[in-house]
Design an enzyme around this catalytic site. Structure first.
Site, short mmCIF file in Angstrom:
data_model
loop_
_atom_site.label_atom_id
_atom_site.label_comp_id
_atom_site.label_asym_id
_atom_site.label_seq_id
_atom_site.Cartn_x
_atom_site.Cartn_y
_atom_site.Cartn_z
N ASN A 138 0.83 -1.22 0.00
CA ASN A 138 0.00 0.00 0.00
C ASN A 138 0.86 1.26 0.00
O ASN A 138 0.34 2.38 0.10
CB ASN A 138 -0.96 0.01 1.19
CG ASN A 138 -0.23 0.20 2.51
OD1 ASN A 138 0.99 0.07 2.58
ND2 ASN A 138 -0.97 0.49 3.56
N ASP B 168 -3.95 -2.45 0.45
CA ASP B 168 -3.72 -2.54 1.90
C ASP B 168 -4.27 -3.87 2.41
O ASP B 168 -5.48 -4.10 2.40
CB ASP B 168 -4.45 -1.38 2.58
CG ASP B 168 -4.19 -1.35 4.08
OD1 ASP B 168 -3.62 -2.32 4.62
OD2 ASP B 168 -4.57 -0.35 4.71
N SER C 82 4.78 -4.42 6.73
CA SER C 82 4.72 -3.71 8.02
C SER C 82 5.74 -2.58 8.00
O SER C 82 6.83 -2.74 7.46
CB SER C 82 5.07 -4.64 9.19
OG SER C 82 5.02 -3.90 10.41
N LYS D 146 -4.32 -20.33 3.10
CA LYS D 146 -5.21 -21.46 3.42
C LYS D 146 -6.11 -21.78 2.23
O LYS D 146 -6.24 -22.94 1.83
CB LYS D 146 -6.05 -21.10 4.65
CG LYS D 146 -7.09 -22.12 5.06
CD LYS D 146 -7.68 -21.73 6.42
CE LYS D 146 -8.85 -22.64 6.77
NZ LYS D 146 -10.15 -22.11 6.34
N TYR E 100 4.78 -2.58 17.54
CA TYR E 100 5.47 -3.47 16.59
C TYR E 100 5.71 -4.84 17.23
O TYR E 100 5.35 -5.88 16.67
CB TYR E 100 6.78 -2.83 16.16
CG TYR E 100 7.53 -3.57 15.09
CD1 TYR E 100 6.97 -3.79 13.83
CD2 TYR E 100 8.84 -4.02 15.31
CE1 TYR E 100 7.68 -4.45 12.84
CE2 TYR E 100 9.55 -4.68 14.32
CZ TYR E 100 8.97 -4.89 13.09
OH TYR E 100 9.67 -5.54 12.10
N LYS F 105 3.87 -8.32 16.06
CA LYS F 105 4.61 -9.44 15.48
C LYS F 105 4.48 -10.69 16.35
O LYS F 105 4.47 -11.81 15.82
CB LYS F 105 6.09 -9.05 15.29
CG LYS F 105 6.33 -8.08 14.14
CD LYS F 105 6.03 -8.71 12.79
CE LYS F 105 6.43 -7.82 11.62
NZ LYS F 105 6.08 -8.40 10.31
N TYR G 5 -2.89 -21.18 12.90
CA TYR G 5 -3.41 -21.69 11.63
C TYR G 5 -2.73 -22.99 11.23
O TYR G 5 -3.32 -23.86 10.60
CB TYR G 5 -3.24 -20.63 10.52
CG TYR G 5 -4.48 -19.80 10.31
CD1 TYR G 5 -4.98 -19.00 11.33
CD2 TYR G 5 -5.17 -19.84 9.10
CE1 TYR G 5 -6.13 -18.24 11.15
CE2 TYR G 5 -6.32 -19.08 8.91
CZ TYR G 5 -6.80 -18.29 9.93
OH TYR G 5 -7.94 -17.57 9.75
#
Ligand code: UDP
Length: 311
Positions: free
Chosen positions: A34, A58, A77, A107, A147, A151, A161
């Site tokens: 972005n 974005d 980031s 996924k 930050y 993270k 996941y």
């Protein structure tokens, strides 16, 4: 048919080097950015290269990509302290929602997911060097937490996941990296010191300069990232250069290397600035047969040449 990789943050410092690297290995590359802290200047030389597509987007909102995808690399980031303090909410959102949308894409596509995490997950470490088994020392309400915690959350989501949705994942913890295409005004120590030295201005050492960092040249990092991506180790894995420097010695070294007339100007130490940082890379050595090859002086000379052109 070429393999296809989606690189979020592909117009950033490390992301743009990854785009180049994968094109060089005949992958099709979809670069998503972005342009909050990334720049078209980093990828303009890739427009028109066969297999390269840029998408200005974005990823905190959603990430829809038609067609087959083999790998999703999430490098989106703000990453310098100055940048993430200027964009705290965007940093929290891209680390959380952006990780969700990008791992959701992996996924859906049955693709391998690669998360760019950071040495910042170790906070102000009480153990030096830092192995992957160290859990860290993070101030969850300090200025850097936007930050660090984003993270840490991104790592938790990635491993979640993996465990619950069986997504194939890799996690890298990236230590301080430098090289061409760092923004001259991103506030990090390498662009600051190098530009100050080249202008014969005082080098701004924060605190007494006894805090330490270890600096990895970007091409070494990119090679390690690729090896981790194609390895079968879920992670996390540290990548960085284990040569540790006190910031004051680093400043003096840059003055000497550049033949500058600069002096040192001491400035206040930012809150929660980590006192020491050095990667333990035993795991990367063992798993990936990887270690940095580019020495500091060689890397700094290449970086200086690039900064002079960029200026
Ligand atoms: N630093 C410094 N002068 C500067 C910029 C940074 O002394 O002009 C110090 C900073 O306080 C930190 C180290 O250099 O101890 C590395 O800072 P940087 O912003 O590059 O990244 P960090 O490792 O803190 O994320």
């Amino acid at each position: 048919m070429n393999r296809r990789v989606v690189i979020t943050g592909g117009a950033g410092f490390i992301g743009s080097h990854l785009c180049e690297y994968f094109l060089g290995k005949s992958y099709d590359v979809l670069c998503v950015d972005n342009l909050l802290t990334g720049s078209m200047d980093n990828i303009s030389h890739l427009s028109g290269v066969k297999g390269f597509v840029f998408m200005n987007h974005d990823i905190t909102n959603d990430l829809q990509v038609p067609g087959r995808v083999d790998y999703v690399l999430n490098f989106a980031s703000p990453a310098s302290p100055v940048d993430y303090l200027e964009h705290p909410i965007e940093t929290l959102k891209v680390g959380s929602f952006g990780t969700h949308t990008s791992i959701g894409l992996a996924k859906e596509k049955g693709a391998r997911y690669f998360l760019a995490s950071t040495s910042e997950v170790y906070g102000d470490p009480l153990v030096n060097p830092q192995p992957e088994t160290y859990w860290g020392n993070v101030n969850s309400v300090g200025p850097r937490s936007v930050y660090d915690e984003a993270k840490r959350f991104a790592e938790a989501m990635t491993i979640g996941y993996h465990r619950f949705h069986k997504v194939d994942v890799r996690i890298v913890r990236i230590f301080n990296t430098y090289g061409p295409r760092m923004r001259l005004n991103d506030g990090r120590v390498v662009p600051n010191f190098v530009m100050q030295a080249l202008h014969n201005e005082p080098l701004t050492v924060y605190g007494d300069g006894s805090q330490t960092r270890s600096f990895c040249y970007v091409s070494d990092l990119v090679e390690g990232i690729y090896r981790l991506l194609v390895s079968d180790y879920v992670g996390p894995v540290n990548l960085g250069n284990p040569e540790e420097w006190k910031i004051i010695d680093f400043a003096r070294h840059i003055i000497a290397l550049s033949g500058s007339r600069s002096t040192i100007a001491y400035k206040p130490l930012p809150q929660d600035d980590p006192k020491q940082r050095r990667p333990d890379i035993a795991l990367a050595k063992r798993l990936l047969a990887w270690e940095p090859k580019v020495g500091l002086d060689e890397g700094l000379r290449k970086t200086m040449g690039h900064f002079l052109k960029q200026r």
